[in-house]
Design a protein around this motif. Structure first.
Motif, PDB file in Angstrom:
ATOM      1  N   ASP A   1       4.297  -4.130  -1.832  1.00  0.00           N
ATOM      2  CA  ASP A   1       4.662  -3.325  -0.607  1.00  0.00           C
ATOM      3  C   ASP A   1       4.066  -2.074  -1.146  1.00  0.00           C
ATOM      4  O   ASP A   1       4.135  -1.526  -2.130  1.00  0.00           O
ATOM      5  CB  ASP A   1       6.086  -3.197  -0.500  1.00  0.00           C
ATOM      6  N   PHE A   2       3.966  -1.131  -0.019  1.00  0.00           N
ATOM      7  CA  PHE A   2       3.658   0.170  -0.257  1.00  0.00           C
ATOM      8  C   PHE A   2       4.307   0.914   0.719  1.00  0.00           C
ATOM      9  O   PHE A   2       4.662   0.751   1.922  1.00  0.00           O
ATOM     10  CB  PHE A   2       2.085   0.423   0.289  1.00  0.00           C
ATOM     11  N   VAL A   3       5.282   1.987   0.319  1.00  0.00           N
ATOM     12  CA  VAL A   3       6.146   2.672   0.833  1.00  0.00           C
ATOM     13  C   VAL A   3       5.788   4.181   0.962  1.00  0.00           C
ATOM     14  O   VAL A   3       5.270   4.783  -0.213  1.00  0.00           O
ATOM     15  CB  VAL A   3       7.562   2.615   0.219  1.00  0.00           C
ATOM     16  N   VAL A   4       6.000   4.826   1.900  1.00  0.00           N
ATOM     17  CA  VAL A   4       5.465   6.336   2.053  1.00  0.00           C
ATOM     18  C   VAL A   4       6.766   6.995   2.603  1.00  0.00           C
ATOM     19  O   VAL A   4       7.370   6.350   3.459  1.00  0.00           O
ATOM     20  CB  VAL A   4       4.603   6.450   3.508  1.00  0.00           C
ATOM     21  N   LEU A   5       7.192   8.144   1.735  1.00  0.00           N
ATOM     22  CA  LEU A   5       8.393   8.653   2.141  1.00  0.00           C
ATOM     23  C   LEU A   5       7.937  10.038   2.819  1.00  0.00           C
ATOM     24  O   LEU A   5       7.037  10.730   2.439  1.00  0.00           O
ATOM     25  CB  LEU A   5       9.095   9.220   0.878  1.00  0.00           C
TER      26      LEU A   5
ATOM     27  N   MET B   1      11.794   6.596   5.046  1.00  0.00           N
ATOM     28  CA  MET B   1      10.507   5.639   4.543  1.00  0.00           C
ATOM     29  C   MET B   1       9.744   5.094   5.713  1.00  0.00           C
ATOM     30  O   MET B   1      10.389   5.016   6.705  1.00  0.00           O
ATOM     31  CB  MET B   1      11.118   4.520   3.853  1.00  0.00           C
ATOM     32  N   LEU B   2       8.763   5.085   5.615  1.00  0.00           N
ATOM     33  CA  LEU B   2       7.597   4.283   6.341  1.00  0.00           C
ATOM     34  C   LEU B   2       7.048   2.986   5.653  1.00  0.00           C
ATOM     35  O   LEU B   2       6.554   3.428   4.488  1.00  0.00           O
ATOM     36  CB  LEU B   2       6.410   5.132   7.010  1.00  0.00           C
ATOM     37  N   ARG B   3       7.526   1.947   5.956  1.00  0.00           N
ATOM     38  CA  ARG B   3       7.179   0.871   4.973  1.00  0.00           C
ATOM     39  C   ARG B   3       6.125  -0.216   5.718  1.00  0.00           C
ATOM     40  O   ARG B   3       5.834  -0.011   6.842  1.00  0.00           O
ATOM     41  CB  ARG B   3       8.436  -0.324   4.824  1.00  0.00           C
ATOM     42  N   GLY B   4       5.640  -0.954   5.002  1.00  0.00           N
ATOM     43  CA  GLY B   4       4.416  -2.178   5.686  1.00  0.00           C
ATOM     44  C   GLY B   4       3.262  -2.054   5.660  1.00  0.00           C
ATOM     45  O   GLY B   4       2.759  -2.321   6.810  1.00  0.00           O
ATOM     46  N   LEU B   5       2.792  -0.655   5.045  1.00  0.00           N
ATOM     47  CA  LEU B   5       1.313  -0.280   5.173  1.00  0.00           C
ATOM     48  C   LEU B   5       0.625  -1.529   4.362  1.00  0.00           C
ATOM     49  O   LEU B   5       0.855  -2.084   3.330  1.00  0.00           O
ATOM     50  CB  LEU B   5       1.015   0.935   4.328  1.00  0.00           C
ATOM     51  N   ASN B   6      -0.349  -1.998   5.377  1.00  0.00           N
ATOM     52  CA  ASN B   6      -1.327  -3.046   4.758  1.00  0.00           C
ATOM     53  C   ASN B   6      -1.983  -2.466   3.633  1.00  0.00           C
ATOM     54  O   ASN B   6      -2.249  -1.226   3.473  1.00  0.00           O
ATOM     55  CB  ASN B   6      -1.997  -3.731   5.911  1.00  0.00           C
ATOM     56  N   GLU B   7      -3.155  -3.316   3.262  1.00  0.00           N
ATOM     57  CA  GLU B   7      -3.863  -2.721   1.866  1.00  0.00           C
ATOM     58  C   GLU B   7      -4.915  -1.785   2.420  1.00  0.00           C
ATOM     59  O   GLU B   7      -5.091  -0.762   1.622  1.00  0.00           O
ATOM     60  CB  GLU B   7      -4.820  -4.148   1.411  1.00  0.00           C
TER      61      GLU B   7
ATOM     62  N   SER C   1      -2.775   1.459   3.131  1.00  0.00           N
ATOM     63  CA  SER C   1      -2.328   2.179   1.910  1.00  0.00           C
ATOM     64  C   SER C   1      -3.734   2.853   1.295  1.00  0.00           C
ATOM     65  O   SER C   1      -3.430   3.764   0.486  1.00  0.00           O
ATOM     66  CB  SER C   1      -1.593   1.326   0.798  1.00  0.00           C
ATOM     67  N   ARG C   2      -4.678   2.398   1.209  1.00  0.00           N
ATOM     68  CA  ARG C   2      -5.930   2.787   0.767  1.00  0.00           C
ATOM     69  C   ARG C   2      -6.122   4.207   1.435  1.00  0.00           C
ATOM     70  O   ARG C   2      -6.731   5.038   0.650  1.00  0.00           O
ATOM     71  CB  ARG C   2      -7.125   1.763   0.544  1.00  0.00           C
ATOM     72  N   VAL C   3      -6.159   4.101   2.671  1.00  0.00           N
ATOM     73  CA  VAL C   3      -6.515   5.524   3.343  1.00  0.00           C
ATOM     74  C   VAL C   3      -5.579   6.598   2.840  1.00  0.00           C
ATOM     75  O   VAL C   3      -5.880   7.684   2.660  1.00  0.00           O
ATOM     76  CB  VAL C   3      -6.290   5.231   4.927  1.00  0.00           C
ATOM     77  N   TRP C   4      -4.422   6.144   2.836  1.00  0.00           N
ATOM     78  CA  TRP C   4      -3.254   7.302   2.376  1.00  0.00           C
ATOM     79  C   TRP C   4      -3.642   7.434   0.769  1.00  0.00           C
ATOM     80  O   TRP C   4      -3.647   8.704   0.595  1.00  0.00           O
ATOM     81  CB  TRP C   4      -1.954   6.570   2.121  1.00  0.00           C
ATOM     82  N   GLU C   5      -3.949   6.642   0.094  1.00  0.00           N
ATOM     83  CA  GLU C   5      -4.352   7.237  -1.399  1.00  0.00           C
ATOM     84  C   GLU C   5      -5.718   8.192  -1.404  1.00  0.00           C
ATOM     85  O   GLU C   5      -5.807   8.946  -2.315  1.00  0.00           O
ATOM     86  CB  GLU C   5      -4.668   6.020  -2.255  1.00  0.00           C
ATOM     87  N   LEU C   6      -6.424   7.849  -0.305  1.00  0.00           N
ATOM     88  CA  LEU C   6      -7.614   8.734  -0.392  1.00  0.00           C
ATOM     89  C   LEU C   6      -7.540   9.957   0.217  1.00  0.00           C
ATOM     90  O   LEU C   6      -8.341  11.079   0.225  1.00  0.00           O
ATOM     91  CB  LEU C   6      -8.774   8.071   0.385  1.00  0.00           C
ATOM     92  N   VAL C   7      -6.248  10.326   1.009  1.00  0.00           N
ATOM     93  CA  VAL C   7      -6.089  11.709   1.647  1.00  0.00           C
ATOM     94  C   VAL C   7      -5.515  12.601   0.369  1.00  0.00           C
ATOM     95  O   VAL C   7      -4.602  12.355  -0.161  1.00  0.00           O
ATOM     96  CB  VAL C   7      -4.703  11.495   2.468  1.00  0.00           C
ATOM     97  N   ASP C   8      -6.516  13.495   0.019  1.00  0.00           N
ATOM     98  CA  ASP C   8      -6.308  14.318  -1.023  1.00  0.00           C
ATOM     99  C   ASP C   8      -6.576  15.725  -0.696  1.00  0.00           C
ATOM    100  O   ASP C   8      -6.504  16.785  -1.727  1.00  0.00           O
ATOM    101  CB  ASP C   8      -7.157  13.914  -2.068  1.00  0.00           C
ATOM    102  N   GLY C   9      -6.625  16.140   0.529  1.00  0.00           N
ATOM    103  CA  GLY C   9      -6.954  17.679   0.739  1.00  0.00           C
ATOM    104  C   GLY C   9      -8.279  18.073   0.628  1.00  0.00           C
ATOM    105  O   GLY C   9      -8.471  19.326   0.929  1.00  0.00           O
ATOM    106  N   ARG C  10      -9.268  17.224   0.271  1.00  0.00           N
ATOM    107  CA  ARG C  10     -10.667  17.620   0.008  1.00  0.00           C
ATOM    108  C   ARG C  10     -11.655  16.638   0.657  1.00  0.00           C
ATOM    109  O   ARG C  10     -12.598  17.222   1.206  1.00  0.00           O
ATOM    110  CB  ARG C  10     -11.093  17.271  -1.417  1.00  0.00           C
ATOM    111  N   ARG C  11     -11.250  15.628   1.015  1.00  0.00           N
ATOM    112  CA  ARG C  11     -12.051  14.573   1.564  1.00  0.00           C
ATOM    113  C   ARG C  11     -11.869  14.703   3.277  1.00  0.00           C
ATOM    114  O   ARG C  11     -10.972  14.808   3.773  1.00  0.00           O
ATOM    115  CB  ARG C  11     -11.597  13.377   1.382  1.00  0.00           C
TER     116      ARG C  11
END
Length: 95
Positions: A23-27, A33-39, A42-52
């Motif tokens: 599971d990937f959970v976003v607070l 909580m926002l739950r249930g992000l698919n793979e 969750s990858r898009v979330w991980e790539l959001v870094d304020g530079r890309r």
């Protein structure tokens, strides 16, 4: 505000994501909580870094999953809009 391909999304201060097993959970900043992000989401979330830019994020995802970048970009922009609407992101437009 609406995301474009050259928008640079960044997580709102206090928003965080964690992987718990499969599971990937976003607070949000208030601890909801926002739950249930698919793979892919969750990858898009991980790539959001304020530079890309949104296009940069879509390019990475397209490369990793072997799909067309334009298709991924449309889906990515829609997902970023949802995150923005839920108070999880801010965006700077243009690089």
């Amino acid at each position: 505000m609406s995301f474009r391909a050259d928008s640079i999304p960044r997580r709102r201060e206090g928003a965080d994501g964690q992987r718990f097993g499969e599971d990937f959970v976003v607070l949000d900043p208030d601890g909801h909580m926002l739950r249930g992000l698919n793979e892919t989401a969750s990858r898009v979330w991980e790539l959001v870094d304020g530079r890309r830019t949104a296009r940069d994020i879509a390019s990475v995802v397209a490369s990793e999953y072997g799909v067309d970048v334009e298709r991924v970009l449309g889906d990515c922009l829609s997902f970023l809009e949802r995150l923005l609407g839920q108070g999880l992101l801010d965006a700077e437009v243009h690089r």
